[in-house]
Write an enzyme that holds these catalytic residues in place. Structure first.
Site, short mmCIF file in Angstrom:
data_model
loop_
_atom_site.label_atom_id
_atom_site.label_comp_id
_atom_site.label_asym_id
_atom_site.label_seq_id
_atom_site.Cartn_x
_atom_site.Cartn_y
_atom_site.Cartn_z
N LYS A 1 0.86 -1.18 0.00
CA LYS A 1 0.00 0.00 0.00
C LYS A 1 0.89 1.23 0.00
O LYS A 1 1.69 1.44 0.91
CB LYS A 1 -0.90 -0.01 1.23
CG LYS A 1 -1.73 1.25 1.36
CD LYS A 1 -2.75 1.15 2.45
CE LYS A 1 -3.46 2.47 2.63
NZ LYS A 1 -4.46 2.40 3.71
N LYS B 1 -2.17 -1.49 -3.82
CA LYS B 1 -3.06 -0.32 -3.75
C LYS B 1 -2.25 0.95 -3.85
O LYS B 1 -1.24 1.02 -3.15
CB LYS B 1 -3.78 -0.38 -2.41
CG LYS B 1 -4.70 0.75 -2.14
CD LYS B 1 -5.27 0.61 -0.77
CE LYS B 1 -6.03 1.89 -0.46
NZ LYS B 1 -6.42 1.95 0.91
#
Ligand code: PBG
Length: 346
Positions: free
Chosen positions: A218, A271
């Site tokens: 992320k 992400k």
């Protein structure tokens, strides 16, 4: 690569001559079950609240959450992932693991409504629940000591997120979400050791069946801007670059994925999606677990904003972006368009 006879014997356009031909030779297919719908549920509201920077997305009441959940499930989406917006926040994010906290209440409702007929997931983090908006427990920055004990953290002037103290909170949140009916918990705080801490808490709490979808790679991304409106969780000061990944790095993503798998992650996530398609591809090539990718709020907002001005063809762009994320190697795509896209696929 094999060399062929070349032009004029080879004419790739032959396979593009009709919609039926193109459909038959498509290398990537979207299926509703690959899509997961992120949903915001807010405490103490009587009607859904639109999120201005995400047209079409709302903060749900319990009732509207159930209704939208039904629509998603009927459209065939693979699952739902919940984000809570609590009425009260404090330094330790107490509402995150309160059995009466908004996500736990919502999970119980959804689980009794849907049973095992869809996959219920919960974002597992503290930023929606802390008054400072950071993903962990803040301690004064000491400038000494390892990162885990409140050493240099880069979370803001004078403050750092204490990695190891945060893990204890994550373990408690995992137990609360599992008890409320989550099939999968999805830790998104990028603390070192979070997957291991959550796995052992779940196992010793009798929730061995509950899986972990780890937000492994992320990035500290500017594409999360609209989400912070939707979840009301912009950091009050500093930023998340002391714990989320630095956008230039790819090898580091593979390291994060390896660590999460070692700690027991059942599936991993990259992400954002569109700006990190290379990361998705590399992760897909390296691992033997499902790979998810999160088409985040900023990706959604960009398309909606351009489409609202008539600058792009909204539906085609949605399909094209989802397809590109699948083509890059994502098995599962989290998208705010999940229900709409799933319906269109029928
Ligand atoms: C953290 C979390 C965030 C998102 C998902 N989980 C926000 C952040 O890290 O700042 C962003 C999702 C999106 O932008 O759509 N709980």
């Amino acid at each position: 690569m094999r060399t062929g006879p070349g032009f004029p014997i080879e004419r790739p356009r032959r396979l593009r001559g009709s919609a039926a031909l193109r459909r038959m030779v498509a290398e990537t297919r979207l299926h509703p079950a690959d899509l997961v719908l992120p949903m915001f549920v807010k405490e103490d509201i009587t009607a859904p609240v639109p999120v201005p920077s995400m047209p079409g997305v709302v903060q749900h009441t319990l009732d509207s959450l159930l209704k939208a959940g039904h629509e998603a499930v009927e459209a065939g989406v693979g699952g739902l992932i919940l984000f809570g917006v609590p009425s009260t926040k404090d330094g330790r994010g107490s509402a995150a693991d309160d059995p009466e906290g908004v996500v736990q209440v919502a999970l119980r409702h959804l689980r009794s409504e849907f049973g095992d007929s869809t996959v219920l997931m919960a974002d597992l983090c503290l930023d929606e629940y802390t008054d400072h908006g950071h993903c962990g427990i803040l301690v004064p920055e000491s400038g000494t000591g390892p990162a885990g004990t409140g050493g240099p953290g880069g979370s803001g002037p004078g403050w750092a997120v204490d990695n190891d103290a945060t893990l204890e909170r994550y373990a408690d949140i995992a137990l609360a979400q599992a008890a409320a009916g989550a099939h999968l918990v999805a830790p998104s705080g990028m603390m070192d050791g979070q997957v291991g801490a959550i796995r052992s808490a779940l196992d010793s709490g009798g929730f061995g069946r509950v899986g972990i979808l780890a937000y492994s790679a992320k990035y500290a991304s500017a594409f999360y801007g609209p989400f912070r409106d939707a979840a009301e969780c912009a950091p009050r000061f500093g930023d998340r670059s002391g714990y989320q990944q630095d956008p230039p790095n790819l090898a580091e993503a593979l390291r994060e994925v390896r660590l999460d798998l070692d700690e027991g992650a059942d599936a991993v996530m990259v992400k954002p999606a569109l700006a990190y398609l290379d990361v998705i591809r590399r992760v897909r090539d390296e691992v033997d677990v499902p790979v998810a990718a999160y088409q985040v709020s900023g990706e959604y907002a960009m398309v909606e904003a351009a489409a609202a001005r008539g600058w792009i063809d909204r539906e085609r762009v949605i399909t094209e972006t989802l397809t590109s994320i699948r083509r890059a190697g994502a098995d599962i795509v989290l998208s705010y368009w999940a229900t709409e896209a799933a319906r269109r696929l029928h």
